[in-house]
Design a protein around this motif. Sequence first.
Motif, PDB file in Angstrom:
ATOM      1  N   ARG A   3       9.978 -38.233  -4.887  1.00 57.97           N
ATOM      2  CA  ARG A   3       9.883 -37.016  -5.708  1.00 57.97           C
ATOM      3  C   ARG A   3       8.670 -36.175  -5.327  1.00 57.97           C
ATOM      4  O   ARG A   3       8.745 -34.943  -5.226  1.00 57.97           O
ATOM      5  N   ASP A   4       7.558 -36.822  -5.164  1.00 56.07           N
ATOM      6  CA  ASP A   4       6.320 -36.147  -4.737  1.00 56.07           C
ATOM      7  C   ASP A   4       5.969 -36.601  -3.333  1.00 56.07           C
ATOM      8  O   ASP A   4       6.303 -37.716  -2.927  1.00 56.07           O
ATOM      9  N   PRO A   5       5.253 -35.768  -2.556  1.00 51.59           N
ATOM     10  CA  PRO A   5       4.675 -34.473  -2.957  1.00 51.59           C
ATOM     11  C   PRO A   5       5.564 -33.265  -2.680  1.00 51.59           C
ATOM     12  O   PRO A   5       5.209 -32.152  -3.051  1.00 51.59           O
TER      13      PRO A   5
ATOM     14  N   TYR B  86       9.668 -32.263  -5.484  1.00 48.80           N
ATOM     15  CA  TYR B  86       9.395 -31.716  -6.812  1.00 48.80           C
ATOM     16  C   TYR B  86       8.602 -30.416  -6.728  1.00 48.80           C
ATOM     17  O   TYR B  86       8.971 -29.400  -7.338  1.00 48.80           O
ATOM     18  N   ARG B  87       7.531 -30.427  -5.973  1.00 43.44           N
ATOM     19  CA  ARG B  87       6.634 -29.271  -5.950  1.00 43.44           C
ATOM     20  C   ARG B  87       7.263 -28.062  -5.258  1.00 43.44           C
ATOM     21  O   ARG B  87       6.949 -26.921  -5.593  1.00 43.44           O
TER      22      ARG B  87
END
Length: 712
Positions: A280-282, A285-286
């Motif tokens: 999910r990160d980095p 999601y971002r």
Amino acid sequence: MQQLTQKLGSGDMMIQDVPYPQLGKGMVIVKNHYSIISAGTEGSTVVAARKSLIGKAKERPQQVKQVIDTLKKQGPVQTYRAVMKKLDAYSPLGYSCAGEVVEVGEGVTEFEIGDKVACAGAGYANHAEIVSVPVNLCVKLENDANLKDAAYNTLGAISMQGVRQADLRLGESCVVIGLGLLGQLAALILKASGVTVIGIDVSEAAVNQAVENKVVDLGLTRNAAGVEEQILNATKGHGADAVIIAAATSSLDPINFAGAIARKKGKVVVLGAVPTGFDRDPYWYRKELELKMACSYGPGRYDLNYEEKGIDYPLPYVRWTEKRNMEAFQSLMATKRIDIGYLTTHEFEFDNAKDAFDLVVSKSEPFTGIALKYDTSKDISKAKIATSDTTKLGKVNISFIGAGSYAQGNLLPNIPESAEVGRVGVLTNTGTTSKRVAEKFKFQFCATEETDVLDDKTNTVFVATRHDSHGPYVLKSLQANKNVFVEKPLCLLETELEQIIEAQAANKKSVMVGFNRRFSPLTKKLKKAVGNNPMTMIYRINAGAIPKDTWIQDAEIGGGRILGEACHFIDYLTYLNGSLPTKITASALPDANQLNDTLNILIQFENGSSGVVGYYANGSKAMTKEYVEVFSAGMSATLSDFKELKIYGKGKPKKKKLLNQNKGQKEMVEAFVDGLLKDGQAPIPFEEIVAVTKASFKVLESIKRGGEQVDV
């Protein structure tokens, strides 16, 4: 004709003579000039087939679970037959080819004999001299088309759909991860669209091939120093507008790498077989990345109406279907906007196809596209193929039309081994199935033409095809003066039923429908216990849901679950009470797709008995599937899944429990053949078969009338 096949169990691959394919409505017969080996999809299939049984099980945990479930429900014999059917079958290979049309089926208007065409579809566009293909999986070519290049049709359409899912504009950028066949084709299409293409692969040879042929603007190996920075620089610091993953791997690296190199709010399209459990990160999601899947050739794929029935989507509403994707791909080559000639690194004569697959598996030298070339000068016969040395005939001489999973598991193994029973011919939709069934069950030949199995040698025909062809085949068999056994239902149309009644009356031949449950050993005990008194009966079926796009749910092909399955249970209650149905009342639970597969049927019978069939598609699989209750003259009985019978009367209940479920298939086939041998009569009276079939039609009528009672 000759076709390349492989056995899943042993991995044995061979080119063998099989019957000429069937020409169905809306289909064309094509004489292949070239077919293309998909090293990814077909290569993995071949590798898996050559593994041990343990190795196969490790690769297919879901199928292992299905085997265990079958073992629990049906016992070792049926499980063994189901597994061996898969392992021993001659599996066709190939799904992309090109050639010329040699026959056109009913309803076909866009193709003519002699047309050059490119074809697609697993099970259709096989590695074979002759293939039969639905019109929506076939595209017409120019007369001077390069058929070797055109044979990349399927792979081109798959890549085209991946590019469409990326939805890029002129001047935007795309990274293609994986530069095998699909990746290279996707890159070519992107370049032709004015998109900046960056290619990535773990193989330096694949990258070099793409760079040397100017397929990509920048080519990098995955482990190149500063690969992410180089991509960032090539996209002016933004990252790629889209990433197409055309790799095939169990690693999470492609999906996470795609997240790292895509721009904020960019798209990632999964074209190859890769896991999607990204971090999910980095990045994901971002950046608010969009993940999209490319479904094979495009809209229409896996849609029975589109692929099998030839019903097209209106162009204003679905601009790019799988067929239109194929046409667009062929147009790119015809107008020289892409040149795929460099992709064919190897060409083999069809006779040497096994050597081509050995190369794919061994990877003994670099390859990209592998073409199989066919000898188009050969005259290909439709003659039947001998599969047994014997010409022995008996009093009952059997041929099969259709021989799918059910027939191979429940009908064919139960034909008595007797000097009085001859096994003549087998005819199915696919030559590979015909050949394997005829060999395994010791029939004299496998065939292409109906006339071969309706000839003078055969006096009894088993029909085990899809439901829509039951009525026509029963009628043809009767008109050819044959006894006929047909898997349920007897037919799908009331007009067909009337024709069958007339034909049976004219020649007095036996007609039998595969209502096997009345032949179960526990059913015999139950019927003896309840006697001939008027009775009340409940038959509850926890049928489970079947997707609406499954063929049995299609009114034209499968007839829906009332005609296709509920007829079984109407017959069962008819047999138990010993009289014919006279009135039907039915109501179905409302559903958005109007499948009518969750319903109650109330049946009244001539002798005053009544019964309820509760057919439910909305229940839990954990519950028993079939459960019967009978009440008659002071006694009651329950039958659970044809495995446990309990009879309640005076004193202690009587119980009978079988080790394994027995729905009576073996006993049914033996009773049918025995009846023909003794007096030429089927074990189910024809009037009962007719009455049950009529009652099934009346169920639909009652539902349409809002649950009104209707006469049978």
